[in-house]
Design an enzyme around this catalytic site. Sequence first.
Site, mmCIF file in Angstrom:
data_model
loop_
_atom_site.group_PDB
_atom_site.id
_atom_site.type_symbol
_atom_site.label_atom_id
_atom_site.label_comp_id
_atom_site.label_asym_id
_atom_site.label_seq_id
_atom_site.Cartn_x
_atom_site.Cartn_y
_atom_site.Cartn_z
ATOM 1 N N ASP A 72 51.587 81.466 20.753
ATOM 2 C CA ASP A 72 51.851 82.739 20.083
ATOM 3 C C ASP A 72 51.365 82.677 18.637
ATOM 4 O O ASP A 72 51.127 81.607 18.091
ATOM 5 C CB ASP A 72 53.332 83.138 20.189
ATOM 6 C CG ASP A 72 54.271 81.951 20.072
ATOM 7 O OD1 ASP A 72 53.806 80.868 19.659
ATOM 8 O OD2 ASP A 72 55.459 82.095 20.393
ATOM 9 N N GLU A 131 57.380 87.722 18.217
ATOM 10 C CA GLU A 131 58.672 88.020 17.568
ATOM 11 C C GLU A 131 59.032 89.493 17.718
ATOM 12 O O GLU A 131 60.138 89.903 17.410
ATOM 13 C CB GLU A 131 58.620 87.651 16.080
ATOM 14 C CG GLU A 131 58.413 86.167 15.806
ATOM 15 C CD GLU A 131 59.614 85.319 16.196
ATOM 16 O OE1 GLU A 131 60.684 85.886 16.508
ATOM 17 O OE2 GLU A 131 59.471 84.088 16.197
HETATM 18 C C1 LIG Z 1 61.916 81.547 19.930
HETATM 19 C C2 LIG Z 1 62.462 82.708 19.178
HETATM 20 O O1 LIG Z 1 63.092 82.535 18.151
HETATM 21 N N1 LIG Z 1 62.204 83.931 19.681
HETATM 22 C C3 LIG Z 1 62.736 85.139 19.135
HETATM 23 C C4 LIG Z 1 62.316 86.301 19.992
HETATM 24 C C5 LIG Z 1 62.665 87.645 19.400
HETATM 25 C C6 LIG Z 1 63.154 88.642 20.396
HETATM 26 C C7 LIG Z 1 63.462 90.009 19.846
HETATM 27 N N2 LIG Z 1 62.708 90.373 18.687
HETATM 28 C C8 LIG Z 1 64.949 90.090 19.544
HETATM 29 O O2 LIG Z 1 65.368 89.813 18.426
HETATM 30 O O3 LIG Z 1 65.700 90.442 20.441
HETATM 31 C C9 LIG Z 1 64.260 85.045 19.091
HETATM 32 O O4 LIG Z 1 64.849 85.673 18.196
HETATM 33 O O5 LIG Z 1 64.882 84.359 19.935
#
Ligand SMILES: CC(=O)N[C@@H](CCC[C@H](N)C(=O)O)C(=O)O
Length: 378
Positions: A72, A131
């Site tokens: 990513d 993200e």
């Molecule tokens: C690995 C990681 O930290 N991923 C993010 C993914 C974001 C998902 C979305 N924007 C949300 O906040 O629901 C995470 O916050 O886990």
Amino acid sequence: MSNTALSPFVDIRRKLHQIPEPGFAEVKTQRFLLDYLAALPPERLEIATWRTGVLAKVKGTAPRRILAWRADMDGLPIDEETDLPYRSQHPGYMHACGHDMHMAIALGVLTHFVHHPVRDDLLFVFQPAEEGPGGARPMRESEPFRRWRPEAIFALHIAPEYPVGTIATRPGVLFANTSELFIELVGQGGHAAFPHRANDMVVAACHLVTQLQTVVSRNVDPLEAAVITVGKIEAGTKQNIIAERARLEGTIRTLSADAMRRIKERIEALVAGIEAGFGCRATLDYGASYCQVDNDPTLTREFLDWARARGDVRVVECPPAMTGEDFGYFLEEIPGFLFWIGVGSPHGLHSSRLDPDERAIDVAIRLVTAYLGWKASA
Ligand SMILES: CC(=O)N[C@@H](CCC[C@H](N)C(=O)O)C(=O)O
């Protein structure tokens, strides 16, 4: 790691670290990747772009199938607070989730196979907007990805809590279902001295945040995992003015789609209750949602056994985490898995002080190169 003996991919990671960009705005990052790829011998490479993403296929010697590796690309809206000489040059943005590491590792693996091709084709997917709002699902449907649709797809994620030299994963669900959560409350502002003539959205928002904390504790089976986090509140303009508006921003995490449905129902009921109780108007928006990262049991078990047998990394079979990853959308249709790779940092993911141990880059490149090489020659 000293500056005198930098692995080229550590140097690449540092360059990427300086240019974090928001999802679907990874313009400099895409340029950097394309310039890097353009400098490699072209005979074995086919390159395509999709929005701000990049797909690079390394042609195999006698391909039967395509195997994919995904990295990513986007950064986070965080002001970096490290003193690193290569800290972010983009004020307000930081690679605080390791995507700079992920891209450098992917370039390291790709470079190896350009010089040492194996039998099958290898597709390297540099995906924007992990993200948010989520690049994986539309990229999965994109023309270049469909043209090169892989038979299996793999990825890693840095893990500050594990030391360098450790990897961790599990067959089945590794990461949660996620849904963003945005709630706007609109009441009646006024003078701080005359609360009876106003309708205070600071008080309504505080009640709502507190009530949201009861959804998991009182509506979800304690043996099931779920999280509601409100990460941001905005309300008011001045200390002696009653706020007319409040905005809550958060995220919901569950390990099952069913728990996500039930939690959303409860949130909707609570928001309706706040509207009735405080005489205000509320709008609720779930923003982007990601499905769980559901590792293919057979491939993951085979990988764990393979890595253990190699003996050069410590292999942990870990519990699921409540992190989200839109990589889950690739796994929804294509078998594969994601694993954690230890980068031993006292500061966690999404911290303004995250400083991953860069020795993990070479550990990962060696491991992933060996694994893909083995799978693509088997
Ligand atoms: C690995 C990681 O930290 N991923 C993010 C993914 C974001 C998902 C979305 N924007 C949300 O906040 O629901 C995470 O916050 O886990």
